[in-house]
Design a protein around this motif. Sequence first.
Motif, PDB file in Angstrom:
ATOM      1  N   UNK A  23       0.836  -1.197   0.000  1.00 60.34           N
ATOM      2  CA  UNK A  23       0.000   0.000   0.000  1.00 60.34           C
ATOM      3  C   UNK A  23       0.878   1.257   0.000  1.00 60.34           C
ATOM      4  N   UNK A  24       0.623   2.128  -0.954  1.00 56.43           N
ATOM      5  CA  UNK A  24       1.359   3.388  -1.005  1.00 56.43           C
ATOM      6  C   UNK A  24       0.839   4.281   0.122  1.00 56.43           C
ATOM      7  N   UNK A  25       1.691   4.573   1.086  1.00 50.58           N
ATOM      8  CA  UNK A  25       1.300   5.394   2.239  1.00 50.58           C
ATOM      9  C   UNK A  25       2.085   6.708   2.266  1.00 50.58           C
ATOM     10  N   UNK A  26       2.566   7.121   1.126  1.00 50.76           N
ATOM     11  CA  UNK A  26       3.306   8.372   1.031  1.00 50.76           C
ATOM     12  C   UNK A  26       2.419   9.530   1.466  1.00 50.76           C
ATOM     13  N   UNK A  27       3.038  10.472   2.131  1.00 50.20           N
ATOM     14  CA  UNK A  27       2.322  11.624   2.673  1.00 50.20           C
ATOM     15  C   UNK A  27       3.030  12.886   2.194  1.00 50.20           C
ATOM     16  N   UNK A  28       2.278  13.931   1.978  1.00 45.39           N
ATOM     17  CA  UNK A  28       2.835  15.149   1.376  1.00 45.39           C
ATOM     18  C   UNK A  28       3.985  15.761   2.166  1.00 45.39           C
ATOM     19  N   UNK A  29       4.070  15.547   3.462  1.00 48.46           N
ATOM     20  CA  UNK A  29       5.152  16.119   4.262  1.00 48.46           C
ATOM     21  C   UNK A  29       6.360  15.192   4.393  1.00 48.46           C
ATOM     22  N   UNK A  30       6.281  14.010   3.821  1.00 53.01           N
ATOM     23  CA  UNK A  30       7.401  13.069   3.867  1.00 53.01           C
ATOM     24  C   UNK A  30       8.507  13.512   2.915  1.00 53.01           C
ATOM     25  N   UNK A  31       9.715  13.100   3.215  1.00 54.90           N
ATOM     26  CA  UNK A  31      10.831  13.396   2.322  1.00 54.90           C
ATOM     27  C   UNK A  31      10.898  12.434   1.154  1.00 54.90           C
ATOM     28  N   UNK A  32      10.391  11.224   1.362  1.00 49.99           N
ATOM     29  CA  UNK A  32      10.472  10.175   0.349  1.00 49.99           C
ATOM     30  C   UNK A  32       9.151   9.421   0.268  1.00 49.99           C
ATOM     31  N   UNK A  34       6.781   6.111   0.359  1.00 50.98           N
ATOM     32  CA  UNK A  34       6.881   4.890   1.157  1.00 50.98           C
ATOM     33  C   UNK A  34       5.669   3.997   0.922  1.00 50.98           C
ATOM     34  N   UNK A  35       5.891   2.726   1.205  1.00 48.41           N
ATOM     35  CA  UNK A  35       4.862   1.704   1.055  1.00 48.41           C
ATOM     36  C   UNK A  35       4.786   0.901   2.344  1.00 48.41           C
ATOM     37  N   UNK A  36       3.595   0.392   2.626  1.00 52.47           N
ATOM     38  CA  UNK A  36       3.386  -0.438   3.803  1.00 52.47           C
ATOM     39  C   UNK A  36       2.996  -1.847   3.352  1.00 52.47           C
ATOM     40  N   UNK A  37       3.612  -2.821   4.027  1.00 56.41           N
ATOM     41  CA  UNK A  37       3.303  -4.219   3.732  1.00 56.41           C
ATOM     42  C   UNK A  37       3.764  -5.089   4.891  1.00 56.41           C
ATOM     43  N   UNK A  38       2.903  -5.995   5.324  1.00 56.89           N
ATOM     44  CA  UNK A  38       3.268  -7.002   6.324  1.00 56.89           C
ATOM     45  C   UNK A  38       3.937  -6.407   7.570  1.00 56.89           C
ATOM     46  N   UNK A  39       3.378  -5.317   8.065  1.00 58.53           N
ATOM     47  CA  UNK A  39       3.881  -4.650   9.277  1.00 58.53           C
ATOM     48  C   UNK A  39       5.267  -4.034   9.093  1.00 58.53           C
ATOM     49  N   UNK A  40       5.563  -3.631   7.857  1.00 67.29           N
ATOM     50  CA  UNK A  40       6.779  -2.893   7.548  1.00 67.29           C
ATOM     51  C   UNK A  40       6.417  -1.665   6.736  1.00 67.29           C
TER      52      UNK A  40
END
Length: 88
Positions: A23-32, A34-40
């Motif tokens: 799942x793409x969990x990138x947020x506008x205030x993030x520097x990079x 990110x994706x979420x998967x299997x508790x990572x």
Amino acid sequence: MGLYSMDNWTDFYKDLDIPKTWENVSYCNDELPSFMANKFQVWIDQPDSTQFPNRFCVMRLDDDNQTIDDWFFESDNFQDVLNLVNQK
């Protein structure tokens, strides 16, 4: 706002075969991005960037999807990241 604009974040990982289950969990205030998967949570830098020591950074998540620790795993090898995230 982060160092980069979210508008070009797909360029950061267009060379990678991101699993469809991530799942793409990138947020506008993030520097990079990110994706979420299997508790990572997997952070992905640009292929040719020198901003961070490694292209990929992985953080573990708790049951509420909050980070347990920072920089749990780092690598420049995407297969190593896949192996970690996909282990049962």
